[in-house]
Scaffold this active site. Sequence first.
Site, PDB file in Angstrom:
ATOM      1  N   SER A   1      43.753  34.289  38.178  1.00  0.00           N
ATOM      2  CA  SER A   1      42.807  34.179  37.065  1.00  0.00           C
ATOM      3  C   SER A   1      42.554  32.707  36.778  1.00  0.00           C
ATOM      4  O   SER A   1      43.495  31.929  36.612  1.00  0.00           O
ATOM      5  CB  SER A   1      43.413  34.862  35.832  1.00  0.00           C
ATOM      6  OG  SER A   1      42.593  34.661  34.707  1.00  0.00           O
TER       7      SER A   1
ATOM      8  N   HIS B   1      41.430  30.895  34.238  1.00  0.00           N
ATOM      9  CA  HIS B   1      41.741  30.162  32.993  1.00  0.00           C
ATOM     10  C   HIS B   1      43.225  29.837  32.832  1.00  0.00           C
ATOM     11  O   HIS B   1      43.602  29.095  31.927  1.00  0.00           O
ATOM     12  CB  HIS B   1      41.205  30.909  31.767  1.00  0.00           C
ATOM     13  CG  HIS B   1      41.946  32.149  31.352  1.00  0.00           C
ATOM     14  ND1 HIS B   1      42.818  32.150  30.289  1.00  0.00           N
ATOM     15  CD2 HIS B   1      41.949  33.416  31.837  1.00  0.00           C
ATOM     16  CE1 HIS B   1      43.305  33.383  30.113  1.00  0.00           C
ATOM     17  NE2 HIS B   1      42.794  34.162  31.046  1.00  0.00           N
TER      18      HIS B   1
ATOM     19  N   THR C   1      25.170  40.518  39.613  1.00  0.00           N
ATOM     20  CA  THR C   1      24.916  39.112  39.966  1.00  0.00           C
ATOM     21  C   THR C   1      26.143  38.290  39.603  1.00  0.00           C
ATOM     22  O   THR C   1      26.696  38.423  38.514  1.00  0.00           O
ATOM     23  CB  THR C   1      23.669  38.595  39.208  1.00  0.00           C
ATOM     24  OG1 THR C   1      22.570  39.427  39.579  1.00  0.00           O
ATOM     25  CG2 THR C   1      23.369  37.144  39.564  1.00  0.00           C
TER      26      THR C   1
ATOM     27  N   CYS D   1      49.001  38.752  21.129  1.00  0.00           N
ATOM     28  CA  CYS D   1      48.496  40.082  20.799  1.00  0.00           C
ATOM     29  C   CYS D   1      47.080  39.948  20.276  1.00  0.00           C
ATOM     30  O   CYS D   1      46.807  39.100  19.431  1.00  0.00           O
ATOM     31  CB  CYS D   1      49.409  40.719  19.769  1.00  0.00           C
ATOM     32  SG  CYS D   1      49.036  42.430  19.539  1.00  0.00           S
TER      33      CYS D   1
END
Length: 396
Positions: free
Chosen positions: A201, A203, A241, A327
Amino acid sequence: MAEGRAYLDWNATAPLLPEAREAVMRALDLVGNPSSIHAEGRAARAMIEQARADVAALVGGEAENVVFTSGATEAINAVLKQGLTGCCGRNLAVGSRVIIGATEHAAVLAAAGPRAEIAPVDADGLIDLDALKAMLASGGPALVVIQLANNETGVLQSIRTIAEIVHAEGGALVVDAVQGPGRLFTPLGVELRDADAIIVSAHKFGGPKGVGAIVFADHRTRLGSALIPGGGQERGQRGGTENVAGIAGMGAAARAVMVELAPQKLSQLCDGFESRLKRIAPDVRIVGQGVPRLVNTSLFAVPGIAAEKALIAFDLAGVAVSSGSACSSGKVKASHVLKAMNAPDWVIAGAIRVSIGPTTTEAELEKALDVIARLVAKRPASPILAEKSAQNSSAA
Ligand code: PLP
């Protein structure tokens, strides 16, 4: 980031790298649809293909085996809901047996659903390898999803051994390697020759939020079918896209973390933090201390200090840390990871996670330690500390 604040929550998300920002901005200015064959379309396509090569290099894989998604959560859902075909000569498509580790990320638990069998972990959070072996031997081949490193504790699984066990029983192994890049001594910390697919991932390693990838070990391995069918993008495995800017940012971040030698620095900073923490609170429990762990993560609890209150104190003092698990509702809830490890209630109620990155400074960690020192000074007398000093004086 706001001036004067100490951001110590890199496992939740890492700050955007300048290289990634620059790539995102360049991609946003491209007008073409990457599926169009004119020059504008080809320019957008070129950006995606460069990023595909960079993400493949991060994982030690081939560009043609990378499928971009909207993040790890989508990638996990795609694998678990659509299954895999073509790997290890087996068809582990929809409906096949699924085994996941007990300390997997909430995305894995949710996507696998109630039909998943849970491989237990020991008190340090390591997969019980004998139990996994027995599960596979008795029930037949399975799609197994195990994380490389736990986002809360940083505990690292021995992926190579797990892969041997899974493959010996004809199963396929998908590794959630989200917490690997930028935190380990090799670019990713796990090799594709061990896993059938790896999930990352952007980030978590300095790319933008909302973009991730599945990297398959070879060109035969694919999703049973697309989770999001559409116009045939991503070799028919993910329609829609492409998020050109996000993908370009992910590629730039992947390139940057491969050249950055961060782990050495992270390890020194984290060790320093933990030894000062032990001086402030000798009864602190640092989770996973005795087993291989990410060099950037410290999950700890101090008797008499509740995480919920501590998080507010940290935030007011300008320090961003997290409790065991972030959370979405903003409320701290008991960590399923610590529960699976059979951690005592006081550890579950008090677990605070400090996770750092290459731009973290000693001063930021000092700021966090000041908050802890103030909380320690105000807490009720620690029964664990009292017990320790009683033991010491009777031994003397
Ligand atoms: N897996 C692990 C180990 C994670 O830490 C996270 C993010 O917290 C995810 C999966 C989900 O990633 P994403 O935010 O890209 O959906």
